[in-house]
Each structure stands twice: as C-alpha cells, then as structure tokens.
Motif scaffolding. Structure first.
Motif, PDB file in Angstrom:
ATOM      1  N   ALA A  83       0.814  -1.213   0.000  1.00  0.00           N
ATOM      2  CA  ALA A  83       0.000   0.000   0.000  1.00  0.00           C
ATOM      3  C   ALA A  83       0.850   1.267   0.000  1.00  0.00           C
ATOM      4  N   VAL A  84       2.077   1.179   0.482  1.00  0.00           N
ATOM      5  CA  VAL A  84       2.957   2.342   0.534  1.00  0.00           C
ATOM      6  C   VAL A  84       3.213   2.891  -0.869  1.00  0.00           C
ATOM      7  N   HIS A  85       3.279   2.019  -1.855  1.00  0.00           N
ATOM      8  CA  HIS A  85       3.575   2.429  -3.225  1.00  0.00           C
ATOM      9  C   HIS A  85       2.352   2.396  -4.137  1.00  0.00           C
ATOM     10  N   ALA A  86       1.167   2.423  -3.564  1.00  0.00           N
ATOM     11  CA  ALA A  86      -0.068   2.396  -4.347  1.00  0.00           C
ATOM     12  C   ALA A  86      -0.343   3.737  -5.010  1.00  0.00           C
ATOM     13  N   ASN A  87      -1.022   3.675  -6.142  1.00  0.00           N
ATOM     14  CA  ASN A  87      -1.547   4.859  -6.809  1.00  0.00           C
ATOM     15  C   ASN A  87      -3.054   4.866  -6.599  1.00  0.00           C
ATOM     16  N   VAL A  88      -3.597   6.032  -6.287  1.00  0.00           N
ATOM     17  CA  VAL A  88      -5.033   6.167  -6.040  1.00  0.00           C
ATOM     18  C   VAL A  88      -5.539   7.355  -6.832  1.00  0.00           C
ATOM     19  N   SER A  89      -6.698   7.196  -7.467  1.00  0.00           N
ATOM     20  CA  SER A  89      -7.313   8.336  -8.137  1.00  0.00           C
ATOM     21  C   SER A  89      -8.809   8.343  -7.839  1.00  0.00           C
ATOM     22  N   TYR A  90      -9.386   9.532  -7.884  1.00  0.00           N
ATOM     23  CA  TYR A  90     -10.823   9.705  -7.694  1.00  0.00           C
ATOM     24  C   TYR A  90     -11.296  10.714  -8.728  1.00  0.00           C
ATOM     25  N   GLY A  91     -12.217  10.286  -9.570  1.00  0.00           N
ATOM     26  CA  GLY A  91     -12.791  11.164 -10.589  1.00  0.00           C
ATOM     27  C   GLY A  91     -14.101  10.585 -11.052  1.00  0.00           C
ATOM     28  N   ASN A  92     -15.014  11.451 -11.430  1.00  0.00           N
ATOM     29  CA  ASN A  92     -16.344  11.029 -11.868  1.00  0.00           C
ATOM     30  C   ASN A  92     -17.024  10.125 -10.845  1.00  0.00           C
ATOM     31  N   GLY A  93     -16.735  10.351  -9.572  1.00  0.00           N
ATOM     32  CA  GLY A  93     -17.383   9.602  -8.500  1.00  0.00           C
ATOM     33  C   GLY A  93     -16.862   8.195  -8.280  1.00  0.00           C
ATOM     34  N   VAL A  94     -15.728   7.841  -8.909  1.00  0.00           N
ATOM     35  CA  VAL A  94     -15.187   6.489  -8.773  1.00  0.00           C
ATOM     36  C   VAL A  94     -13.769   6.555  -8.206  1.00  0.00           C
ATOM     37  N   LEU A  95     -13.536   5.772  -7.162  1.00  0.00           N
ATOM     38  CA  LEU A  95     -12.217   5.628  -6.564  1.00  0.00           C
ATOM     39  C   LEU A  95     -11.541   4.423  -7.207  1.00  0.00           C
ATOM     40  N   VAL A  96     -10.298   4.596  -7.657  1.00  0.00           N
ATOM     41  CA  VAL A  96      -9.533   3.497  -8.251  1.00  0.00           C
ATOM     42  C   VAL A  96      -8.174   3.435  -7.565  1.00  0.00           C
ATOM     43  N   ILE A  97      -7.818   2.239  -7.088  1.00  0.00           N
ATOM     44  CA  ILE A  97      -6.537   2.036  -6.412  1.00  0.00           C
ATOM     45  C   ILE A  97      -5.764   0.955  -7.149  1.00  0.00           C
ATOM     46  N   ALA A  98      -4.501   1.234  -7.450  1.00  0.00           N
ATOM     47  CA  ALA A  98      -3.610   0.256  -8.078  1.00  0.00           C
ATOM     48  C   ALA A  98      -2.499  -0.072  -7.081  1.00  0.00           C
ATOM     49  N   PHE A  99      -2.508  -1.314  -6.604  1.00  0.00           N
ATOM     50  CA  PHE A  99      -1.509  -1.776  -5.639  1.00  0.00           C
ATOM     51  C   PHE A  99      -0.477  -2.649  -6.331  1.00  0.00           C
ATOM     52  N   PRO A 100       0.819  -2.447  -6.065  1.00  0.00           N
ATOM     53  CA  PRO A 100       1.793  -3.435  -6.507  1.00  0.00           C
ATOM     54  C   PRO A 100       1.605  -4.713  -5.680  1.00  0.00           C
ATOM     55  N   ILE A 101       1.641  -5.858  -6.329  1.00  0.00           N
ATOM     56  CA  ILE A 101       1.585  -7.130  -5.610  1.00  0.00           C
ATOM     57  C   ILE A 101       2.950  -7.324  -4.949  1.00  0.00           C
ATOM     58  N   SER A 102       2.934  -7.856  -3.737  1.00  0.00           N
ATOM     59  CA  SER A 102       4.146  -7.917  -2.924  1.00  0.00           C
ATOM     60  C   SER A 102       4.289  -9.293  -2.277  1.00  0.00           C
ATOM     61  N   GLN A 103       5.464  -9.566  -1.764  1.00  0.00           N
ATOM     62  CA  GLN A 103       5.702 -10.790  -1.003  1.00  0.00           C
ATOM     63  C   GLN A 103       5.203 -10.664   0.425  1.00  0.00           C
ATOM     64  N   GLN A 104       5.096  -9.419   0.903  1.00  0.00           N
ATOM     65  CA  GLN A 104       4.704  -9.139   2.279  1.00  0.00           C
ATOM     66  C   GLN A 104       3.783  -7.917   2.267  1.00  0.00           C
ATOM     67  N   THR A 105       2.769  -7.913   3.125  1.00  0.00           N
ATOM     68  CA  THR A 105       1.863  -6.771   3.201  1.00  0.00           C
ATOM     69  C   THR A 105       2.603  -5.558   3.756  1.00  0.00           C
ATOM     70  N   HIS A 106       2.464  -4.446   3.055  1.00  0.00           N
ATOM     71  CA  HIS A 106       2.992  -3.168   3.510  1.00  0.00           C
ATOM     72  C   HIS A 106       1.788  -2.259   3.743  1.00  0.00           C
ATOM     73  N   PRO A 107       1.298  -2.189   4.997  1.00  0.00           N
ATOM     74  CA  PRO A 107       0.096  -1.410   5.283  1.00  0.00           C
ATOM     75  C   PRO A 107       0.354   0.093   5.161  1.00  0.00           C
ATOM     76  N   ASP A 108      -0.712   0.833   4.881  1.00  0.00           N
ATOM     77  CA  ASP A 108      -0.614   2.291   4.835  1.00  0.00           C
ATOM     78  C   ASP A 108      -2.016   2.867   4.792  1.00  0.00           C
ATOM     79  N   ARG A 109      -2.125   4.119   5.203  1.00  0.00           N
ATOM     80  CA  ARG A 109      -3.374   4.871   5.103  1.00  0.00           C
ATOM     81  C   ARG A 109      -3.207   5.821   3.926  1.00  0.00           C
ATOM     82  N   LEU A 110      -4.089   5.716   2.945  1.00  0.00           N
ATOM     83  CA  LEU A 110      -3.981   6.495   1.722  1.00  0.00           C
ATOM     84  C   LEU A 110      -5.027   7.600   1.724  1.00  0.00           C
ATOM     85  N   THR A 111      -4.572   8.821   1.592  1.00  0.00           N
ATOM     86  CA  THR A 111      -5.485   9.950   1.475  1.00  0.00           C
ATOM     87  C   THR A 111      -5.247  10.599   0.116  1.00  0.00           C
TER      88      THR A 111
END
Length: 130
Positions: A83-111
């Motif tokens: 989640a640390v290296h995720a891309n997030v966008s919000y437009g036209n009322g839709v949230l889209v998140i692109a997460f890199p797949i990883s060997q270990q979960t990397h938690p994060d709060r995305l704003t």
C-alpha cells in the motif's frame, strides 16, 4: 435539525494483472478529502467516505430515492499488496486504487490530494495509472 446519513455498503470491482491488484469503487458525491483507504497489517482494505454538509442549501426535499455517502467497505484483498507504493485516483465519483503485488503486506493509510474540482489522487511508485 441535524441530518443523519446512513453508512452505505460500497460495491467493488477487483482485478489483477501479473504485478498489480486494482480495486475500483463508486463513491459519488464526495470531495477527495472526504475519502480514505487503508490497508491493514492483515491485508484488509478499508474504504471510507465521509459526507459533509449534505443538502445544506436545500429548503425542502421533495423526493429522496438515493443518497450520497457516507460509505464504508472492509474487504480481504485476494493478493498481498504494497500500500505504501499504491496509486489512487478519484474522478467522476469512482475511486480506483492500483496496488503493486508484494511478497509481504505493507500497510498504509492512503489519502487523496485535490487536483481539480471533484478530483483527487495519491501517487506512490506503482508505475501504473489507475
């Protein structure tokens, strides 16, 4: 009179490529700073949208067949993500998140940061456009 909003369940689309997991969720009527996404240490994605000031200028609501926010969804992700290296966008009322797949979960709060009227983004280094 204080207005009460019910928390709505957010439908999602989750899809995967060889190295990314994408999540799309409709969350219409919000501003980017009203939305948070969090990946927890146990690989859950928590989406929240907080509605502020709905119908402030409205004097009399005559028909109310749908509502805007608040939104909440907690899903177990089908792949371990960074989640640390995720891309997030919000437009036209839709949230889209692109997460890199990883060997270990990397938690994060995305704003989201506002990049235009009713648009926002958070850029990690996922190297994909959500």
């Amino acid at each position: 009179m204080q207005e009460k909003t019910k928390i709505q369940h957010i439908p999602v689309k989750v899809y995967r490529t060889a190295d990314h997991l994408m999540v799309a969720a409709p969350m219409p009527g919000l501003q980017p700073d009203d939305i948070t996404a969090e990946v927890t240490t146990d690989n859950h994605l928590i989406l929240q949208g907080e509605l502020r000031g709905i119908l402030k200028e409205m004097k009399e609501l005559l028909v109310d067949e749908w509502s805007v926010g608040g939104y909440y969804r907690d899903i177990t992700l089908p792949s371990i993500v960074d989640a640390v290296h995720a891309n997030v966008s919000y437009g036209n009322g839709v949230l889209v998140i692109a997460f890199p797949i990883s060997q270990q979960t990397h938690p994060d709060r995305l704003t989201l940061q506002r990049i235009g009227v009713d648009r926002g983004e958070h850029r990690g280094t996922a190297n994909v456009n959500p």
